[in-house]
Enzyme design. Structure first.
Site, PDB file in Angstrom:
ATOM      1  N   SER A   1       0.800  -1.230   0.000  1.00  0.00           N
ATOM      2  CA  SER A   1       0.000   0.000   0.000  1.00  0.00           C
ATOM      3  C   SER A   1       0.832   1.279   0.000  1.00  0.00           C
ATOM      4  O   SER A   1       0.269   2.372  -0.140  1.00  0.00           O
ATOM      5  CB  SER A   1      -0.964   0.004   1.187  1.00  0.00           C
ATOM      6  OG  SER A   1      -2.039  -0.874   0.951  1.00  0.00           O
TER       7      SER A   1
ATOM      8  N   LYS B   1       0.277   3.569  -2.980  1.00  0.00           N
ATOM      9  CA  LYS B   1      -0.820   4.543  -3.060  1.00  0.00           C
ATOM     10  C   LYS B   1      -0.320   5.983  -3.137  1.00  0.00           C
ATOM     11  O   LYS B   1      -0.935   6.826  -3.806  1.00  0.00           O
ATOM     12  CB  LYS B   1      -1.748   4.372  -1.856  1.00  0.00           C
ATOM     13  CG  LYS B   1      -2.574   3.090  -1.870  1.00  0.00           C
ATOM     14  CD  LYS B   1      -3.390   2.934  -0.599  1.00  0.00           C
ATOM     15  CE  LYS B   1      -4.416   1.815  -0.695  1.00  0.00           C
ATOM     16  NZ  LYS B   1      -3.824   0.474  -0.826  1.00  0.00           N
TER      17      LYS B   1
ATOM     18  N   TYR C   1     -11.094   1.875   4.422  1.00  0.00           N
ATOM     19  CA  TYR C   1      -9.848   1.607   3.704  1.00  0.00           C
ATOM     20  C   TYR C   1     -10.101   0.559   2.632  1.00  0.00           C
ATOM     21  O   TYR C   1     -10.744  -0.452   2.902  1.00  0.00           O
ATOM     22  CB  TYR C   1      -8.790   1.118   4.683  1.00  0.00           C
ATOM     23  CG  TYR C   1      -7.410   1.032   4.076  1.00  0.00           C
ATOM     24  CD1 TYR C   1      -6.798   2.173   3.566  1.00  0.00           C
ATOM     25  CD2 TYR C   1      -6.735  -0.174   4.010  1.00  0.00           C
ATOM     26  CE1 TYR C   1      -5.540   2.109   3.013  1.00  0.00           C
ATOM     27  CE2 TYR C   1      -5.470  -0.245   3.466  1.00  0.00           C
ATOM     28  CZ  TYR C   1      -4.876   0.897   2.956  1.00  0.00           C
ATOM     29  OH  TYR C   1      -3.630   0.827   2.397  1.00  0.00           O
TER      30      TYR C   1
END
Length: 397
Positions: free
Chosen positions: A56, A59, A168
């Protein structure tokens, strides 16, 4: 950094971790590799150019790419981009289940904006973060079957009208699709041209297998042994996006920690190699209010699911990561600090008020390991301590 280095050395001796690479820039310039990146057959030491799974942490780069398109006038933050995402656009909102297990849905009525995609207020959740999506996937017989495209992997219902709450999830992956649609480039080619090349970095990609010079420097995956509690090298490869046929903007990239730090530092010092100063300022501004802000802070009130150190306090979300909005129990972090982590127990932070940024790189599962969180906290504390020492008059005398 003596205390931190000693804590990592002890952690390795105790089997808490096999190795790590840490970097910091700004008022404090520091980098160090610990332990080994691979143990089987022949031990190979961790190096500054060892390549890690970003998960992640990808991102942040996708957020930068999207904001560059805003700067170029190709899209506005509050434009409806649903037409660019036809599979997502047709997804209903999941509101519950009948007694027999039949999903109850309703049609989405509001727009899907780039701001929704960059702040996780879209309503598209990962299944690990939502019992309802987990249940829906079981009913659809897709649980445990990772899709090789974003549409296959995340083409499931939303949990609420975009902008009305926070969870999320899959929003950054869809944001990557917007970047591809508007730029006419694959996400890999876009980032290479507009993020990595301007910084002069070469050790970032979505496709390490196509880059032998990077693949040969990959950090092996380690796992926490359930019996001994110690970190051991996984006997099987573990991929975040197995069989992926396109770049996943929310989780699919790989990088050396040094090259990733160059991205953090560009945002820290506002050198405008990635974003204009005014765009970076907006990136670090709180984006959530009302129900979405409340939902985020409820999720962060019990943050064991999130990788990194997140003490109790007030949080918001910027256009690239979690924001410290007010005081927290980590008193050293200033309001406006942006930070986040990746599932393989790596994490980054940018504190523009203090003038420091850093990243802790590790390849270990399961995610959100509490023992590694202690090391992450120690790394951050030492960086801030050293930063304070640099500010003292005659501190180098």
């Amino acid at each position: 950094m003596k205390n931190f280095e000693q804590s990592v050395e002890k952690a390795m001796a105790d089997g808490v971790i096999l190795g790590a690479v840490v970097c910091a820039k700004g008022k404090v310039n520091y980098s160090k590799a610990f332990g080994n990146r691979i143990l089987t057959l022949k031990a190979e030491p961790m190096e500054q150019d060892t390549v890690f799974v970003l998960a992640s942490m990808t991102k942040l780069m996708t957020g930068i790419a999207a904001l560059q398109l805003v700067e170029r006038g190709l899209v506005k933050l509050d434009d409806d981009v649903a037409s660019l995402l036809p599979v997502l656009a047709k997804q209903p909102i999941l509101t519950g289940f009948e007694e027999d297990g039949t999903p109850i849905t309703k049609q989405r009525t509001g727009p899907i904006t780039l701001r929704h995609l960059l702040t996780h207020s879209l309503g598209g959740s990962y299944d690990f973060a939502s019992g309802d999506i987990l249940r829906w996937r079981k009913i659809q017989n897709t649980l445990g079957k990772p899709g090789v495209t974003i549409e296959e992997a995340f083409g499931h219902p939303l949990l609420y009208e975009p902008g009305e709450s926070w969870c999320y999830g899959t929003a950054s992956d869809w944001a990557g699709k917007v970047v591809e649609a508007l730029s006419g480039l694959s996400l890999e080619d876009y980032m290479k041209q507009h993020i990595w090349s301007p910084l002069g970095v070469k050790d970032i990609t979505f496709w390490p297998a196509a880059r032998p010079e990077m693949a040969n420097r990959m950090c092996s995956m380690s796992i926490r042994d359930t019996r001994s509690g110690k970190a051991v090298q996984s006997r099987k490869p573990i991929a975040m996006t197995p069989g992926a046929k396109e770049a996943f903007g929310g989780q699919g990239a790989y990088a050396s920690m040094g090259d990733y730090t160059e991205i953090l530092n560009s945002l820290l010092v506002d050198d405008e190699r990635l974003l204009k100063k005014e765009t970076t300022a907006v990136m670090f501004q709180p984006q959530l209010s009302g129900g979405s802000r409340l939902a985020l802070n409820e999720a962060m009130s019990n943050p064991q699911w999130a990788v990194g150190y997140y003490p109790q306090g007030a949080y918001n979300w910027g256009l690239g990561g979690l924001l410290v909005e007010g005081k927290t129990e980590s008193s050293w972090r200033k309001a406006g600090t942006m930070l986040w982590g990746g599932a393989i127990n790596s994490a980054w932070f940018i504190d523009r008020a203090t003038g420091v940024c850093g990243v802790f790189g590790c390849n270990l599962l399961p995610s959100a390991d509490p023992q590694i969180e202690v090391l992450m906290k120690g790394f951050e504390e030492e960086i801030y301590k050293k930063s304070a020492e640099e500010e003292r008059p005659n501190s180098r005398l």
